[in-house]
Design a protein around this motif. Structure first.
Motif, PDB file in Angstrom:
ATOM      1  N   GLU A   1      42.632  38.585  28.001  1.00 44.72           N
ATOM      2  CA  GLU A   1      43.637  37.711  28.600  1.00 44.72           C
ATOM      3  C   GLU A   1      44.177  36.696  27.587  1.00 44.72           C
TER       4      GLU A   1
ATOM      5  N   GLN B   1      40.139  45.711  30.821  1.00 42.24           N
ATOM      6  CA  GLN B   1      41.441  46.392  30.806  1.00 42.24           C
ATOM      7  C   GLN B   1      41.792  47.082  29.488  1.00 42.24           C
TER       8      GLN B   1
ATOM      9  N   ARG C   1      34.253  34.294  32.703  1.00 37.82           N
ATOM     10  CA  ARG C   1      35.322  33.353  32.359  1.00 37.82           C
ATOM     11  C   ARG C   1      34.723  31.961  32.173  1.00 37.82           C
TER      12      ARG C   1
ATOM     13  N   PHE D   1      32.075  36.998  37.599  1.00 34.95           N
ATOM     14  CA  PHE D   1      32.478  37.638  38.852  1.00 34.95           C
ATOM     15  C   PHE D   1      32.577  39.137  38.632  1.00 34.95           C
TER      16      PHE D   1
ATOM     17  N   HIS E   1      34.593  42.682  38.909  1.00 35.32           N
ATOM     18  CA  HIS E   1      35.998  42.965  38.665  1.00 35.32           C
ATOM     19  C   HIS E   1      36.239  44.466  38.843  1.00 35.32           C
TER      20      HIS E   1
ATOM     21  N   GLU F   1      38.852  47.320  38.175  1.00 30.21           N
ATOM     22  CA  GLU F   1      40.051  47.482  37.359  1.00 30.21           C
ATOM     23  C   GLU F   1      40.448  48.948  37.167  1.00 30.21           C
TER      24      GLU F   1
ATOM     25  N   TYR G   1      50.226  41.728  26.919  1.00 29.99           N
ATOM     26  CA  TYR G   1      50.280  43.190  27.056  1.00 29.99           C
ATOM     27  C   TYR G   1      51.247  43.673  28.136  1.00 29.99           C
TER      28      TYR G   1
ATOM     29  N   GLY H   1      48.005  49.003  35.545  1.00 33.56           N
ATOM     30  CA  GLY H   1      46.786  48.860  36.337  1.00 33.56           C
ATOM     31  C   GLY H   1      46.680  47.447  36.870  1.00 33.56           C
ATOM     32  N   PHE H   2      45.544  47.188  37.490  1.00 34.37           N
ATOM     33  CA  PHE H   2      45.358  45.846  38.050  1.00 34.37           C
ATOM     34  C   PHE H   2      43.887  45.491  38.096  1.00 34.37           C
ATOM     35  N   GLY H   3      43.611  44.229  38.355  1.00 31.11           N
ATOM     36  CA  GLY H   3      42.239  43.754  38.537  1.00 31.11           C
ATOM     37  C   GLY H   3      42.100  43.106  39.901  1.00 31.11           C
ATOM     38  N   LEU H   4      41.124  43.590  40.657  1.00 33.74           N
ATOM     39  CA  LEU H   4      40.818  42.978  41.956  1.00 33.74           C
ATOM     40  C   LEU H   4      39.533  42.182  41.794  1.00 33.74           C
TER      41      LEU H   4
ATOM     42  N   ILE I   1      33.584  30.941  47.354  1.00 36.21           N
ATOM     43  CA  ILE I   1      33.152  32.114  46.573  1.00 36.21           C
ATOM     44  C   ILE I   1      31.661  32.032  46.253  1.00 36.21           C
TER      45      ILE I   1
HETATM   46  O1  4AD Z   1      44.507  37.943  37.008  1.00 33.20           O
HETATM   47  P1  4AD Z   1      43.376  38.311  36.104  1.00 33.20           P
HETATM   48  O2  4AD Z   1      42.970  37.342  35.064  1.00 33.20           O
HETATM   49  O3  4AD Z   1      43.812  39.710  35.458  1.00 33.20           O
HETATM   50  C1  4AD Z   1      43.139  40.386  34.506  1.00 33.20           C
HETATM   51  O4  4AD Z   1      42.061  40.078  34.038  1.00 33.20           O
HETATM   52  C2  4AD Z   1      43.779  41.698  34.157  1.00 33.20           C
HETATM   53  N1  4AD Z   1      43.274  42.109  32.839  1.00 33.20           N
HETATM   54  C3  4AD Z   1      43.459  42.706  35.226  1.00 33.20           C
HETATM   55  C4  4AD Z   1      44.058  44.066  34.972  1.00 33.20           C
HETATM   56  O5  4AD Z   1      45.253  44.196  35.005  1.00 33.20           O
HETATM   57  N2  4AD Z   1      43.224  45.053  34.738  1.00 33.20           N
HETATM   58  O6  4AD Z   1      42.100  38.661  36.978  1.00 33.20           O
HETATM   59  C5  4AD Z   1      42.177  39.638  37.994  1.00 33.20           C
HETATM   60  C6  4AD Z   1      41.537  39.151  39.269  1.00 33.20           C
HETATM   61  C7  4AD Z   1      42.192  37.911  39.875  1.00 33.20           C
HETATM   62  O7  4AD Z   1      43.300  38.243  40.651  1.00 33.20           O
HETATM   63  C8  4AD Z   1      41.061  37.342  40.707  1.00 33.20           C
HETATM   64  O8  4AD Z   1      40.953  38.010  41.956  1.00 33.20           O
HETATM   65  C9  4AD Z   1      39.842  37.689  39.883  1.00 33.20           C
HETATM   66  O9  4AD Z   1      40.195  38.746  39.015  1.00 33.20           O
HETATM   67  N3  4AD Z   1      39.384  36.539  39.088  1.00 33.20           N
HETATM   68  C10 4AD Z   1      38.310  35.785  39.387  1.00 33.20           C
HETATM   69  N4  4AD Z   1      37.453  35.833  40.416  1.00 33.20           N
HETATM   70  C11 4AD Z   1      36.472  34.906  40.448  1.00 33.20           C
HETATM   71  N5  4AD Z   1      36.300  33.953  39.507  1.00 33.20           N
HETATM   72  C12 4AD Z   1      37.130  33.870  38.442  1.00 33.20           C
HETATM   73  N6  4AD Z   1      36.935  32.942  37.517  1.00 33.20           N
HETATM   74  C13 4AD Z   1      38.201  34.816  38.363  1.00 33.20           C
HETATM   75  N7  4AD Z   1      39.199  35.032  37.473  1.00 33.20           N
HETATM   76  C14 4AD Z   1      39.892  36.084  37.928  1.00 33.20           C
END
Ligand code: 4AD
Ligand code: MG
Length: 457
Positions: free
Chosen positions: A165, A205, A226, A239, A241, A243, A359, A425-428, A443
């Motif tokens: 990131e 990612q 983080r 947390f 993740h 992805e 990116y 892609g995305f991160g949940l 949380i």
């Molecule tokens: O939005 P973020 O930072 O996206 C990424 O890390 C991308 N690389 C993901 C990707 O495209 N593969 O983090 C994705 C999600 C956030 O929407 C949130 O739900 C969760 O990760 N998140 C956290 N959850 C808990 N504690 C934290 N400190 C978090 N930071 C992000």
């Protein structure tokens, strides 16, 4: 010790009339003239097992009747005298571990704040057992969702030299002594374990892209770290993740999969955790089941960032941080959009490139990138994702603008040299998802041992 789960004793009709052994912790004890009743929980089921003790036939050690004591009970499974399911007519009750009266989990409802101070015992409560059963069911459903769609499960590095990131939120990994003294930073890292600056991954990612541009569709599901100094109810230092990364996919494809995944997971939780969701609906978030059922059946909204700013600007008076085009959305804005404006989950798309990562695919307008955040009521951002920049020159420019170390990202850039493809892609955030489906507002209450600034076990 051969025993069977309370879940089975309660639900399996073929056990009626059989001698069985169960083990568990005492939740309640009631005494009357001829019989007494022990309610046992062993974590396998929401309803507890009622053990009936015929006092004329069996004398029970009083320690076995104390709240929190652990016991082993032998007895005959019978149909419950009242209500549904089965109960157990005890022939013996043996003490496994006694529980003194200072046991902090007492019957009167204790607060979540208090329970957070005893993370090693709070899982003995209904609320936390329900949270962690839901969490487990949701984790299984994540693997099932991707497996059914031929996404391959990848395990990306947790210790890494690449900062995905690029937000400077990496924990450092080092074996250097605390008082190591070198003339330069460079020398310090050169003498460190890996010979370069290393840290804990904030996201899988970048390595996920490597896998997707060979295997087509992949996902990772593991911890991200983080070191952000945000002491909020939505942030943890560690947390989980989820992805996925998909080759030959553009932003609308990414959005479609994200929506499908979320609905799939909600349906799985509703179907497999009926008792738990009923409990949360009653005690934690009124209307939870209706909310989830509705979300699983209706379309999510999609809104351009630029349009979102227009909507928010009209409401600037109510916000602590007024917005204008170019502002990063704060939690208050995200929640306003999803809770007040759209009243359902909403994908915000095409953010200004300055507030998003290097990116992301640069849009033709030269100002925005093909990013999306999914915002949900009660939480705000639950997913962050994008289409990735597949053009070598454009990616290089974005990295130079951010003064990134190009050598460190040579392999990442190579993916744009050798058969580059559109992909995304995305991160949940897994804990945020668990909060959403349980209604838990913090949380720290959906994580076994939550860790955040100045707090670690
Ligand atoms: O939005 P973020 O930072 O996206 C990424 O890390 C991308 N690389 C993901 C990707 O495209 N593969 O983090 C994705 C999600 C956030 O929407 C949130 O739900 C969760 O990760 N998140 C956290 N959850 C808990 N504690 C934290 N400190 C978090 N930071 C992000
Ligand atoms: Mg994000």
């Amino acid at each position: 010790m051969k025993h069977i789960d309370i879940y089975d004793v309660l639900n399996n009709p073929t056990l009626i009339g059989q001698e069985t052994v169960v083990c568990g912790w005492v939740r309640t004890f009631r005494d009357s003239a001829q019989v007494s009743f022990l309610e046992l929980a062993d974590g396998t089921s929401f309803p507890r097992l009622q053990v009936v003790i015929d006092k004329s036939a069996l004398t029970v050690d009083p320690e076995c009747t104390k709240l929190g004591a652990s016991v082993r009970v032998k007895g005959m499974v019978v149909k419950a005298f009242k209500g549904e399911g089965n109960e157990l007519n005890a022939s013996s009750v043996a003490l496994l571990g006694k529980c003194p009266p200072e046991y902090p989990i007492q019957k009167k409802r204790t607060t979540l704040d208090f329970l957070r101070t005893i993370p090693h015992l709070r899982l003995r409560t209904n609320t936390f057992q329900a949270v962690f059963r839901v969490r487990s069911v949701a984790a299984q459903a994540i693997h099932r969702f991707f497996h059914e769609r031929r996404f391959f499960y990848m395990n990306t590095p947790l210790v890494t030299a690449s900062d995905c990131e690029g937000a400077g939120e990496m924990f450092r990994v080092t074996t250097q002594p605390w008082n190591a003294s070198y003339k330069t930073e460079e020398e310090y890292y050169k003498n460190d374990f890996f010979g370069v600056k290393a840290g804990l991954s904030v996201s899988g990612q970048l390595e996920g892209e490597v896998a997707a541009t060979a295997l087509g569709k992949i996902y990772t599901f593991g911890p991200s770290f983080r070191a952000e100094n945000s002491n909020t109810a939505r942030h943890l230092a560690e947390f989980w993740h989820v992805e996925p990364e998909i080759a030959f996919a553009e932003l609308p494809d990414v959005i479609e999969i994200a929506e499908e995944l979320l609905k799939y997971l909600i349906r799985a939780v509703l179907a497999e955790c009926a008792e738990e969701t009923k409990f949360f609906d009653t005690f934690v978030e009124k209307g939870l089941i209706d909310k989830l059922t509705h979300v699983a059946e209706s379309d999510f909204a999609v809104c351009e960032y630029t349009e979102a700013i227009e909507i928010l600007k009209k409401e600037n008076a109510r916000f602590q941080f007024p917005v204008e085009w170019g502002s990063d959305l704060q939690s208050e804005h995200e929640r306003f959009l999803t809770e007040e404006v759209f009243k359902r989950p909403v994908f915000v798309t095409n953010y200004p490139k300055e507030i998003k990562s290097f990116y992301m695919k640069q849009n033709a307008d030269g100002k925005t990138v093909a990013a999306t955040d999914l915002l949900v009521p009660g939480i705000g951002e639950i997913i962050g994702g994008s289409e990735r920049e597949a053009d070598y020159e454009k990616l290089l420019t974005a990295m130079k603008e951010r003064k990134m170390d190009l050598d460190a990202y040579k392999q990442y850039l190579d993916l744009r040299v050798f058969g580059s493809v559109p992909h995304g892609g995305f991160g949940l955030g897994f804990e945020r998802f668990v909060m959403y489906v349980t209604g838990m507002e913090n949380i720290r209450d959906v994580t076994l041992f939550p860790r955040w600034t100045k707090n670690i076990m």
